[in-house]
Design an enzyme around this catalytic site. Structure first.
Site, PDB file in Angstrom:
ATOM      1  N   ASP A   1       0.796  -1.245  -0.040  1.00 37.88           N
ATOM      2  CA  ASP A   1      -0.279   0.069  -0.099  1.00 37.88           C
ATOM      3  C   ASP A   1       0.762   1.252  -0.137  1.00 37.88           C
ATOM      4  O   ASP A   1       0.219   2.211   0.239  1.00 37.88           O
ATOM      5  CB  ASP A   1      -1.007   0.085   1.330  1.00 37.88           C
TER       6      ASP A   1
ATOM      7  N   ASP B   1      -6.784  -3.693  -5.829  1.00 37.07           N
ATOM      8  CA  ASP B   1      -6.438  -2.273  -5.032  1.00 37.07           C
ATOM      9  C   ASP B   1      -5.154  -1.956  -5.498  1.00 37.07           C
ATOM     10  O   ASP B   1      -4.617  -0.619  -5.633  1.00 37.07           O
ATOM     11  CB  ASP B   1      -6.457  -2.329  -3.738  1.00 37.07           C
TER      12      ASP B   1
HETATM   13  N1  GLY Z   1      -7.236  -0.731  -0.279  1.00 35.77           N
HETATM   14  C1  GLY Z   1      -8.466  -1.316   0.606  1.00 35.77           C
HETATM   15  C2  GLY Z   1      -9.788  -0.996   0.421  1.00 35.77           C
HETATM   16  O1  GLY Z   1      -9.961  -0.683  -0.510  1.00 35.77           O
HETATM   17  O2  GLY Z   1     -10.582  -1.254   1.292  1.00 35.77           O
END
Ligand code: GLY
Length: 403
Positions: A124, A184
């Site tokens: 992330d 994501d």
């Molecule tokens: N990247 C985690 C979410 O979208 O909840």
């Protein structure tokens, strides 16, 4: 009759004027008011925000993320995937208003994340560092911010496995998957593309392209909806399972995931000019925009296949991501008119129906987002990333107008 007609004209024109006239002045003033509320809330938490002694381990809590069931502000540590959104909100406010106070706050909240540039334990980093340091660099061209982006990209690249051709998303859940890659993760590629542009080192670009190509191949169904998770076999390097984590089911289309996919492939087209990415983003847009469960206000339910629609919670964060992506995609695609019109509609809906009352919701700008419904977590709440992508959508709309 004439009076009725005049009333209808005033009502209809008034309703559609906000986005068409790009009259965001009062929206930005309101966002500033809310962010003052937020800063006061953070200050009021004071030393509690400084340390979290849970499990005996002291950690800084640096950024607001949401509100819990008791109505308290949820703050997160720098390692949380959402830590970069509030600094990003502050940079947008500075960008919109040129007020020094926002620059100062943005600098303070951004600086709390610097150590994450060494973090190799998360995929992330793009969310965390590019929404904070990347936004700061966009606005100030500060070379210190550039160095953090570059070190962040180096750390993120360490999670790339050339045999699989993707960056690994999660280190947890070894009983569920071998090498999970989630949709994501497309969002984190933006920092890698930026790192190549800023350094001339093409290795970041190559990793991003490899990840995007494998995601395009393995993450999508024939209707261009996206699975949430694809698990890869670490020995053969091939995909072995497609499943969900945050969506309703393995076969469903989790709304925010579709937003990440749309935004991610649009961004990949911007960075590479590969027409396959543009076509792919257009196909994803068609899935989202033509979906029979999409409500008239264009704010989706948390999963396009959620079983209780229309009584399911909406996800304002998905709507904000989709709006921002559509403004960009519209500038590349022959379907631009359709995308702009839909993005305008989303922004209109968010502005009119889904904003917090000034002074409420601990200073978050929007409400009614859904974070993780299957875990019964963050349902129908404000979320920092909804605010970030809403402001980004407005920023993009204003820049389109200037063009
Ligand atoms: N990247 C985690 C979410 O979208 O909840």
């Amino acid at each position: 009759m004439r009076i009725l007609l005049a009333f209808i004209v005033v009502f209809v024109c008034g309703f559609s004027s906000l986005v068409e006239a790009q009259n965001f002045t009062s929206v930005i003033v309101d966002a500033e008011k809310q962010t003052h509320v937020m800063l006061n809330e953070i200050a009021a938490i004071g030393s509690q925000a400084e340390v979290n002694t849970k499990g005996g381990k002291k950690q800084n809590l640096v950024s607001p993320r949401s509100i819990d069931a008791k109505g308290s502000l949820v703050m997160v540590k720098p390692q949380d995937w959402t830590s970069g959104f509030f600094p990003g909100v502050l940079w947008f406010l500075f960008d919109f208003t040129h007020k020094n106070e926002w620059k100062e706050q943005a600098q303070i909240f951004t600086s709390k994340l610097e150590n994450e540039k060494w973090d190799t334990g998360t995929h992330d980093l793009g969310f965390m560092l590019y929404c904070s340091y990347g936004s700061g660099y966009r606005v100030t061209s500060d070379t210190a911010y550039r160095s953090v982006i570059l070190q962040g990209a180096r750390s993120l690249s360490k999670r790339f496995n050339p045999k699989i051709g993707c960056i690994k998303s999660w280190d947890f859940g070894k009983d569920k998957w071998q090498y999970p890659v989630i949709i994501d993760n497309m969002m984190n590629l933006e920092m890698l593309f930026a790192a190549t542009r800023l350094s001339g080192d093409s290795s970041f670009y190559k990793i991003a392209v490899s990840h995007a190509n494998n995601t395009m191949r393995n993450h999508f169904r024939s209707d261009f909806s996206s699975y949430h998770v694809v698990d890869y076999d670490t020995v053969s390097g091939k995909e072995r399972k497609q499943m969900t984590f945050q969506g309703y089911s393995d076969a469903s289309a989790w709304a925010r995931g579709q937003g990440w996919a749309l935004y991610g492939f649009t961004m990949c087209y911007r960075e590479t000019h590969n027409p396959l990415y543009l076509k792919h983003a257009e196909n994803i847009a068609a899935f989202i925009l033509k979906n029979p469960t999409m409500p008239a206000d264009k704010v989706p339910y948390w999963d396009f296949n959620a079983p209780g629609i229309p009584s399911e919670p909406r996800d304002v964060s998905a709507a904000a991501v989709i709006a921002s992506a559509l403004y960009e995609l519209g500038s590349y695609s022959k379907n631009g008119k359709w995308y702009y019109k839909t993005a305008d509609k989303i922004v209109e809906s968010l502005t009119r129906k889904y904003r917090s009352v000034i002074g409420e919701n601990k200073g978050f700008i929007l409400t009614h987002s859904t974070g993780f419904k299957p875990a019964k977590s963050e349902i129908d709440v404000p979320l920092s990333y909804a605010d970030y992508y809403y402001l980004e959508a407005i920023y993009r709309k204003l820049h389109l107008k200037k063009k």
